[in-house]
Structure formats: C-alpha cells, structure tokens
Scaffold this motif. Structure first.
Motif, PDB file in Angstrom:
ATOM      1  N   PHE A   8      47.689  20.982  31.254  1.00  0.00           N
ATOM      2  CA  PHE A   8      46.779  22.061  30.856  1.00  0.00           C
ATOM      3  C   PHE A   8      45.813  22.406  31.991  1.00  0.00           C
ATOM      4  CE2 PHE A   8      42.689  23.433  29.138  1.00  0.00           C
ATOM      5  CZ  PHE A   8      43.088  24.590  28.489  1.00  0.00           C
ATOM      6  N   VAL A   9      45.248  21.385  32.625  1.00  0.00           N
ATOM      7  CA  VAL A   9      44.312  21.608  33.726  1.00  0.00           C
ATOM      8  C   VAL A   9      45.014  22.312  34.885  1.00  0.00           C
ATOM      9  CG1 VAL A   9      42.938  20.450  35.517  1.00  0.00           C
ATOM     10  CG2 VAL A   9      42.734  19.750  33.131  1.00  0.00           C
ATOM     11  N   CYS A  10      46.218  21.891  35.231  1.00  0.00           N
ATOM     12  CA  CYS A  10      46.960  22.534  36.325  1.00  0.00           C
ATOM     13  C   CYS A  10      47.261  23.987  35.994  1.00  0.00           C
ATOM     14  CB  CYS A  10      48.268  21.785  36.601  1.00  0.00           C
ATOM     15  SG  CYS A  10      47.983  20.206  37.422  1.00  0.00           S
ATOM     16  N   THR A  11      47.639  24.251  34.751  1.00  0.00           N
ATOM     17  CA  THR A  11      47.904  25.628  34.330  1.00  0.00           C
ATOM     18  C   THR A  11      46.641  26.462  34.417  1.00  0.00           C
ATOM     19  OG1 THR A  11      49.652  24.883  32.859  1.00  0.00           O
ATOM     20  CG2 THR A  11      48.751  27.073  32.434  1.00  0.00           C
ATOM     21  N   ALA A  12      45.509  25.920  33.987  1.00  0.00           N
ATOM     22  CA  ALA A  12      44.237  26.643  34.037  1.00  0.00           C
ATOM     23  C   ALA A  12      43.852  26.935  35.486  1.00  0.00           C
ATOM     24  CB  ALA A  12      43.130  25.846  33.346  1.00  0.00           C
ATOM     25  N   LEU A  13      44.037  25.955  36.381  1.00  0.00           N
ATOM     26  CA  LEU A  13      43.713  26.169  37.788  1.00  0.00           C
ATOM     27  C   LEU A  13      44.637  27.202  38.413  1.00  0.00           C
ATOM     28  CD1 LEU A  13      42.934  22.542  39.029  1.00  0.00           C
ATOM     29  CD2 LEU A  13      41.316  24.387  38.608  1.00  0.00           C
ATOM     30  N   ALA A  14      45.908  27.160  38.072  1.00  0.00           N
ATOM     31  CA  ALA A  14      46.854  28.137  38.601  1.00  0.00           C
ATOM     32  C   ALA A  14      46.489  29.530  38.107  1.00  0.00           C
ATOM     33  CB  ALA A  14      48.278  27.778  38.190  1.00  0.00           C
ATOM     34  N   SER A  15      46.105  29.654  36.851  1.00  0.00           N
ATOM     35  CA  SER A  15      45.702  30.951  36.307  1.00  0.00           C
ATOM     36  C   SER A  15      44.462  31.450  37.029  1.00  0.00           C
ATOM     37  CB  SER A  15      45.392  30.842  34.814  1.00  0.00           C
ATOM     38  OG  SER A  15      46.567  30.522  34.118  1.00  0.00           O
ATOM     39  N   SER A  16      43.519  30.553  37.299  1.00  0.00           N
ATOM     40  CA  SER A  16      42.299  30.935  37.999  1.00  0.00           C
ATOM     41  C   SER A  16      42.627  31.426  39.398  1.00  0.00           C
ATOM     42  CB  SER A  16      41.343  29.736  38.069  1.00  0.00           C
ATOM     43  OG  SER A  16      40.210  30.062  38.826  1.00  0.00           O
ATOM     44  N   ALA A  17      43.537  30.721  40.078  1.00  0.00           N
ATOM     45  CA  ALA A  17      43.903  31.121  41.429  1.00  0.00           C
ATOM     46  C   ALA A  17      44.629  32.455  41.417  1.00  0.00           C
ATOM     47  CB  ALA A  17      44.773  30.042  42.082  1.00  0.00           C
ATOM     48  N   ALA A  18      45.531  32.646  40.455  1.00  0.00           N
ATOM     49  CA  ALA A  18      46.290  33.882  40.373  1.00  0.00           C
ATOM     50  C   ALA A  18      45.393  35.050  39.981  1.00  0.00           C
ATOM     51  CB  ALA A  18      47.429  33.718  39.372  1.00  0.00           C
ATOM     52  N   ALA A  19      44.295  34.766  39.308  1.00  0.00           N
ATOM     53  CA  ALA A  19      43.412  35.820  38.822  1.00  0.00           C
ATOM     54  C   ALA A  19      42.294  36.131  39.808  1.00  0.00           C
ATOM     55  CB  ALA A  19      42.829  35.403  37.469  1.00  0.00           C
ATOM     56  N   ALA A  20      42.490  35.789  41.093  1.00  0.00           N
ATOM     57  CA  ALA A  20      41.438  35.977  42.086  1.00  0.00           C
ATOM     58  C   ALA A  20      41.053  37.445  42.262  1.00  0.00           C
ATOM     59  CB  ALA A  20      41.849  35.378  43.422  1.00  0.00           C
ATOM     60  N   GLU A  21      41.963  38.359  41.967  1.00  0.00           N
ATOM     61  CA  GLU A  21      41.621  39.777  42.011  1.00  0.00           C
ATOM     62  C   GLU A  21      42.433  40.494  40.940  1.00  0.00           C
ATOM     63  OE1 GLU A  21      44.352  41.250  45.724  1.00  0.00           O
ATOM     64  OE2 GLU A  21      42.335  40.575  46.185  1.00  0.00           O
ATOM     65  N   VAL A  22      41.984  41.690  40.612  1.00  0.00           N
ATOM     66  CA  VAL A  22      42.665  42.477  39.597  1.00  0.00           C
ATOM     67  C   VAL A  22      42.834  43.892  40.122  1.00  0.00           C
ATOM     68  CG1 VAL A  22      40.563  43.215  38.374  1.00  0.00           C
ATOM     69  CG2 VAL A  22      42.708  43.040  37.138  1.00  0.00           C
ATOM     70  N   THR A  23      43.915  44.523  39.710  1.00  0.00           N
ATOM     71  CA  THR A  23      44.153  45.911  40.081  1.00  0.00           C
ATOM     72  C   THR A  23      43.936  46.781  38.859  1.00  0.00           C
ATOM     73  OG1 THR A  23      45.740  45.280  41.776  1.00  0.00           O
ATOM     74  CG2 THR A  23      45.878  47.535  40.973  1.00  0.00           C
ATOM     75  N   ILE A  24      43.173  47.839  39.042  1.00  0.00           N
ATOM     76  CA  ILE A  24      42.923  48.813  37.982  1.00  0.00           C
ATOM     77  C   ILE A  24      43.099  50.190  38.623  1.00  0.00           C
ATOM     78  CG2 ILE A  24      40.431  48.539  38.343  1.00  0.00           C
ATOM     79  CD1 ILE A  24      40.039  49.493  35.456  1.00  0.00           C
ATOM     80  N   GLY A  25      44.125  50.903  38.200  1.00  0.00           N
ATOM     81  CA  GLY A  25      44.455  52.162  38.856  1.00  0.00           C
ATOM     82  C   GLY A  25      44.818  51.875  40.305  1.00  0.00           C
ATOM     83  N   ASP A  26      44.232  52.620  41.235  1.00  0.00           N
ATOM     84  CA  ASP A  26      44.473  52.408  42.661  1.00  0.00           C
ATOM     85  C   ASP A  26      43.509  51.407  43.285  1.00  0.00           C
ATOM     86  OD1 ASP A  26      46.613  54.216  42.805  1.00  0.00           O
ATOM     87  OD2 ASP A  26      45.269  55.922  43.146  1.00  0.00           O
ATOM     88  N   LEU A  27      42.651  50.803  42.458  1.00  0.00           N
ATOM     89  CA  LEU A  27      41.614  49.898  42.971  1.00  0.00           C
ATOM     90  C   LEU A  27      41.985  48.440  42.766  1.00  0.00           C
ATOM     91  CD1 LEU A  27      38.454  51.687  41.526  1.00  0.00           C
ATOM     92  CD2 LEU A  27      39.592  52.089  43.727  1.00  0.00           C
ATOM     93  N   THR A  28      41.586  47.625  43.739  1.00  0.00           N
ATOM     94  CA  THR A  28      41.672  46.175  43.611  1.00  0.00           C
ATOM     95  C   THR A  28      40.246  45.647  43.686  1.00  0.00           C
ATOM     96  OG1 THR A  28      43.831  46.137  44.679  1.00  0.00           O
ATOM     97  CG2 THR A  28      42.636  44.053  44.579  1.00  0.00           C
ATOM     98  N   VAL A  29      39.872  44.812  42.710  1.00  0.00           N
ATOM     99  CA  VAL A  29      38.537  44.223  42.662  1.00  0.00           C
ATOM    100  C   VAL A  29      38.708  42.714  42.811  1.00  0.00           C
ATOM    101  CG1 VAL A  29      36.451  43.916  41.282  1.00  0.00           C
ATOM    102  CG2 VAL A  29      37.755  46.049  41.090  1.00  0.00           C
ATOM    103  N   GLY A  30      37.944  42.120  43.748  1.00  0.00           N
ATOM    104  CA  GLY A  30      38.045  40.681  43.970  1.00  0.00           C
ATOM    105  C   GLY A  30      36.775  40.102  44.558  1.00  0.00           C
ATOM    106  N   ASN A  31      36.814  38.781  44.798  1.00  0.00           N
ATOM    107  CA  ASN A  31      35.700  38.047  45.406  1.00  0.00           C
ATOM    108  C   ASN A  31      34.372  38.264  44.689  1.00  0.00           C
ATOM    109  OD1 ASN A  31      37.425  37.006  47.384  1.00  0.00           O
ATOM    110  ND2 ASN A  31      37.150  38.805  48.649  1.00  0.00           N
ATOM    111  N   ALA A  32      34.410  38.347  43.370  1.00  0.00           N
ATOM    112  CA  ALA A  32      33.190  38.555  42.585  1.00  0.00           C
ATOM    113  C   ALA A  32      32.400  37.253  42.464  1.00  0.00           C
ATOM    114  CB  ALA A  32      33.560  39.075  41.193  1.00  0.00           C
ATOM    115  N   TRP A  33      31.067  37.359  42.557  1.00  0.00           N
ATOM    116  CA  TRP A  33      30.193  36.192  42.365  1.00  0.00           C
ATOM    117  C   TRP A  33      28.758  36.659  42.173  1.00  0.00           C
ATOM    118  CZ3 TRP A  33      26.390  34.532  46.023  1.00  0.00           C
ATOM    119  CH2 TRP A  33      26.359  35.248  47.220  1.00  0.00           C
TER     120      TRP A  33
END
Length: 172
Positions: free
Chosen positions: A12-37
């Motif tokens: 479960f922890v490995c899956t959660a970490l992999a999901s977190s890594a894969a979710a580092a940015e998101v695409t919405i329309g022509d935009l990519t949003v990432g590195n949020a903090w």
C-alpha cells in the motif's frame, strides 16, 4: 498472519508513493501545472503564499484568473516587483497571463498565489488543496505540500522523496 499484514502495508505504501510520484504534474487543456508548494505559517499569521509552475503547450494564450483554498477567507493572485527601488506587492487584477508556448513560474519574490485571512496555521509536512481557475483551460485542484516556515523553495526530499506534489483530476 502478521507477515501478510506487513506485506500488504508495504504494498500500500509503495502504491501511494508511486501515485504521488506519478501525480507530480497535471495537464488541463493545453496547460501543465506542477511543482506546487507553500510554506508553513506561524500560529497567528493571517497570510501566506503559494507557488507553482504553469506551462502552456498550446498555440493560444491562457490566463490564471482565480484561486481558492478552504482555509482562507480569500485567495488572490499577486506580483512582487521592485518599483522605484522599493519592493512592492500588488494584486494582479486581470489574472496572471500564461502565453502560448511559454512557462510561467509563481515563486517567492515574484508572481504568487496569496492566501489572505488564514483561518488555521499551515503546518509543515501537511498539504493544502488549492483550486486554480484558468480562463480557457478550466479548473483544477492542486495539493500544495507545506514546506518549513520561510522556505525559499520546496524541499523535494519531503513526502517520501517524491516531492509530494499531488494533483487532483481537473473538473471543467
């Protein structure tokens, strides 16, 4: 039975970490949003800043026109700039332009999301969901990991070494 529980927990922890890594940015329309903090705030702070990177991979300009967060009375889009030798902050009334084919970085000392009237302290190690609205691309919610008070950048070793830049599926 204990070994099975341990193995399932590890999976479960490995899956959660992999999901977190894969979710580092998101695409919405022509935009990519990432590195949020964002940064942690002291107990009685009334304001804070949020930071991220927006890349427009399209052929048309877009604009970040609004942001909101559940722990704030209001959230604004701001710019810090040196005017006549003095550092000043001002609200970006029309939003933050995201020109076609370009990347816009919201960072400390420049463009940023301004959290006003914070209802509870932002605590290091937690995340703050922030909803971003773009003029053309639509709306997306970004989970901003909360760095230490006064951080100048996100510590990418935080949140299991994956940066913890969670994004939620866009909603148009």
């Amino acid at each position: 039975m204990t070994l099975l529980k341990t193995l399932l927990s590890a999976a479960f922890v490995c899956t959660a970490l992999a999901s977190s890594a894969a979710a580092a940015e998101v695409t919405i329309g022509d935009l990519t949003v990432g590195n949020a903090w964002t940064r942690a705030t002291p107990p009685n702070a009334m304001a804070g800043g949020g930071f991220l990177v927006i890349t427009n991979k399209g052929s048309a300009d877009d604009k970040l026109i609004a942001a909101s967060a559940p722990v704030t009375e209001r959230t604004e889009l701001h710019e810090m700039a040196v005017i006549d030798g003095v550092m000043k902050m001002r609200q970006m009334e029309g939003g933050i332009p995201v020109p076609a084919g370009e990347t816009v970085e919201l960072k400390p000392g420049g463009l940023h999301v301004m959290f006003m009237g914070i209802k509870q302290p932002l605590k290091e190690g937690e995340t703050l969901p922030v909803t971003l609205t773009f003029e053309k691309a639509g709306t997306v919610t970004v989970d901003m990991p909360i760095a230490k008070i006064g951080a100048k950048e996100m510590n990418h070793d935080m949140h299991g070494g994956h940066g913890g830049h969670g994004m939620k599926k866009p909603s148009n």
